[in-house]
Scaffold this active site. Structure first.
Site, PDB file in Angstrom:
ATOM      1  N   LYS A  13      95.710  78.982  43.496  1.00  0.00           N
ATOM      2  CA  LYS A  13      96.484  78.197  44.371  1.00  0.00           C
ATOM      3  C   LYS A  13      95.917  78.018  45.847  1.00  0.00           C
ATOM      4  CE  LYS A  13     100.575  80.556  44.412  1.00  0.00           C
ATOM      5  NZ  LYS A  13      99.761  81.686  43.661  1.00  0.00           N
ATOM      6  N   ARG A  88     108.975  80.102  45.889  1.00  0.00           N
ATOM      7  CA  ARG A  88     108.785  81.184  44.794  1.00  0.00           C
ATOM      8  C   ARG A  88     109.853  81.475  44.000  1.00  0.00           C
ATOM      9  NH1 ARG A  88     103.924  83.674  47.121  1.00  0.00           N
ATOM     10  NH2 ARG A  88     102.975  85.103  45.515  1.00  0.00           N
ATOM     11  N   ARG A 123      88.797  89.566  43.667  1.00  0.00           N
ATOM     12  CA  ARG A 123      89.194  88.639  44.871  1.00  0.00           C
ATOM     13  C   ARG A 123      88.934  89.358  45.959  1.00  0.00           C
ATOM     14  NH1 ARG A 123      94.788  85.402  45.307  1.00  0.00           N
ATOM     15  NH2 ARG A 123      95.779  87.496  45.280  1.00  0.00           N
ATOM     16  N   ARG A 156      92.958  93.052  48.833  1.00  0.00           N
ATOM     17  CA  ARG A 156      94.219  93.166  49.337  1.00  0.00           C
ATOM     18  C   ARG A 156      94.824  94.484  48.498  1.00  0.00           C
ATOM     19  NH1 ARG A 156      96.768  87.397  48.515  1.00  0.00           N
ATOM     20  NH2 ARG A 156      98.368  88.435  47.614  1.00  0.00           N
ATOM     21  N   ARG A 167     103.499  91.639  39.834  1.00  0.00           N
ATOM     22  CA  ARG A 167     103.432  90.484  40.390  1.00  0.00           C
ATOM     23  C   ARG A 167     103.533  89.552  39.091  1.00  0.00           C
ATOM     24  NH1 ARG A 167      99.108  89.821  44.291  1.00  0.00           N
ATOM     25  NH2 ARG A 167     100.224  88.082  45.080  1.00  0.00           N
TER      26      ARG A 167
HETATM   27  P1  AMP Z   1     100.532  85.497  48.093  1.00  0.00           P
HETATM   28  O1  AMP Z   1      99.735  85.741  49.199  1.00  0.00           O
HETATM   29  O2  AMP Z   1     101.115  84.131  47.905  1.00  0.00           O
HETATM   30  O3  AMP Z   1     100.136  86.172  46.729  1.00  0.00           O
HETATM   31  O4  AMP Z   1     101.972  86.527  48.604  1.00  0.00           O
HETATM   32  C1  AMP Z   1     101.727  87.867  48.506  1.00  0.00           C
HETATM   33  C2  AMP Z   1     103.117  88.516  48.704  1.00  0.00           C
HETATM   34  O5  AMP Z   1     103.769  88.200  49.776  1.00  0.00           O
HETATM   35  C3  AMP Z   1     104.021  88.454  47.528  1.00  0.00           C
HETATM   36  O6  AMP Z   1     103.725  89.179  46.283  1.00  0.00           O
HETATM   37  C4  AMP Z   1     105.488  88.823  48.130  1.00  0.00           C
HETATM   38  O7  AMP Z   1     105.631  89.919  48.302  1.00  0.00           O
HETATM   39  C5  AMP Z   1     105.244  87.898  49.686  1.00  0.00           C
HETATM   40  N1  AMP Z   1     105.514  86.517  49.461  1.00  0.00           N
HETATM   41  C6  AMP Z   1     104.873  85.532  49.875  1.00  0.00           C
HETATM   42  N2  AMP Z   1     105.365  84.283  49.740  1.00  0.00           N
HETATM   43  C7  AMP Z   1     106.553  84.545  49.331  1.00  0.00           C
HETATM   44  C8  AMP Z   1     107.969  83.920  49.006  1.00  0.00           C
HETATM   45  N3  AMP Z   1     107.799  82.477  49.142  1.00  0.00           N
HETATM   46  N4  AMP Z   1     109.121  84.420  48.385  1.00  0.00           N
HETATM   47  C9  AMP Z   1     108.921  85.785  48.500  1.00  0.00           C
HETATM   48  N5  AMP Z   1     107.945  86.845  48.674  1.00  0.00           N
HETATM   49  C10 AMP Z   1     106.866  86.023  49.089  1.00  0.00           C
END
Ligand code: AMP
Length: 211
Positions: A13, A88, A123, A156, A167
């Protein structure tokens, strides 16, 4: 254009959002990147989010909805934006509606779970500007430093296999139902997310009618 990118963690994404944002000249808004930045700076938000994030769980809706509300009110978002990683949950999608934000397209990048696991281990991210790379599929020029800002890339903590599994479970149970929400509004586009970055971006741009 107000566009949302949906998809499992590691579906690509962020990479696709950057490409489309560059073509359309609009900003990418990533809640994950904003939370990671808050975590690095040790802010109150970062402290609240840390335990959830490290466990592969979602940060509570009220926290992320608050962040996104502030960010979308900024000047650079007035002509459109791409949301990467938000909404999300269906509650977050409903909150966007309640803010009066009309989404033009919700793009779901579709990748099987097995391919996701392979991708996550490779990644690498830039801790300084949040650019995302992959050791095989999207390497930087020297394989060590960010092409955009020169900072040394890192992995990460939430890309570890057990965290990735959690996840994926959260994605299927909590985030995937959002697809039906946008399908009901006639704005959902599903894009096959298996292939090279270039192949997937060609499919995504064509599905969005951007040539
Ligand atoms: P991402 O970089 O988008 O994969 O996000 C990494 C982590 O940030 C996720 O696993 C959640 O813990 C938190 N996170 C990011 N966006 C959201 C969201 N919209 N709602 C809840 N948690 C989020």
């Amino acid at each position: 254009m107000k566009i949302i990118f949906l998809g499992a963690p590691g579906a690509g994404k962020g990479t696709q959002a950057e490409i489309v944002a560059g073509r359309l000249g609009i900003p990418t808004v990533s809640t994950g990147a904003m939370i990671r930045s808050a975590l690095r700076s040790g802010t109150e938000l970062g402290k609240k989010a840390q335990a959830f994030m490290e466990a592969g769980a979602l940060v509570p809706d009220d926290v992320v909805i608050g962040i996104i509300k502030e960010r979308l009110a900024e000047k650079d978002c007035q002509n459109g934006f791409i949301l990467d990683g938000f909404p999300r949950t269906v509650a977050q999608a409903e909150a966007l509606d309640a803010m009066g934000v009309a989404i033009d397209r919700a793009v779901s990048i579709e990748v099987p779970d097995r391919a996701i696991m392979e991708r996550m281990t490779g990644r690498r991210v830039c801790p300084s500007c949040s650019a995302s790379y992959h050791v095989t599929f999207h390497p930087t020029a020297d394989g060590i430093h960010c092409d955009k800002c020169g900072a040394e890339l890192t992995m990460r903590a939430d890309d570890k296999p057990d965290v990735v599994l959690s996840r994926l479970e959260v994605y299927h149970s909590t985030t995937e139902p959002i697809k039906a929400f946008y399908e009901g509004k006639g704005t959902l586009i599903c894009v096959d997310g298996v292939g090279t970055v270039e192949e997937i971006s060609a499919r995504t741009l064509s599905a969005l009618g951007v040539c």
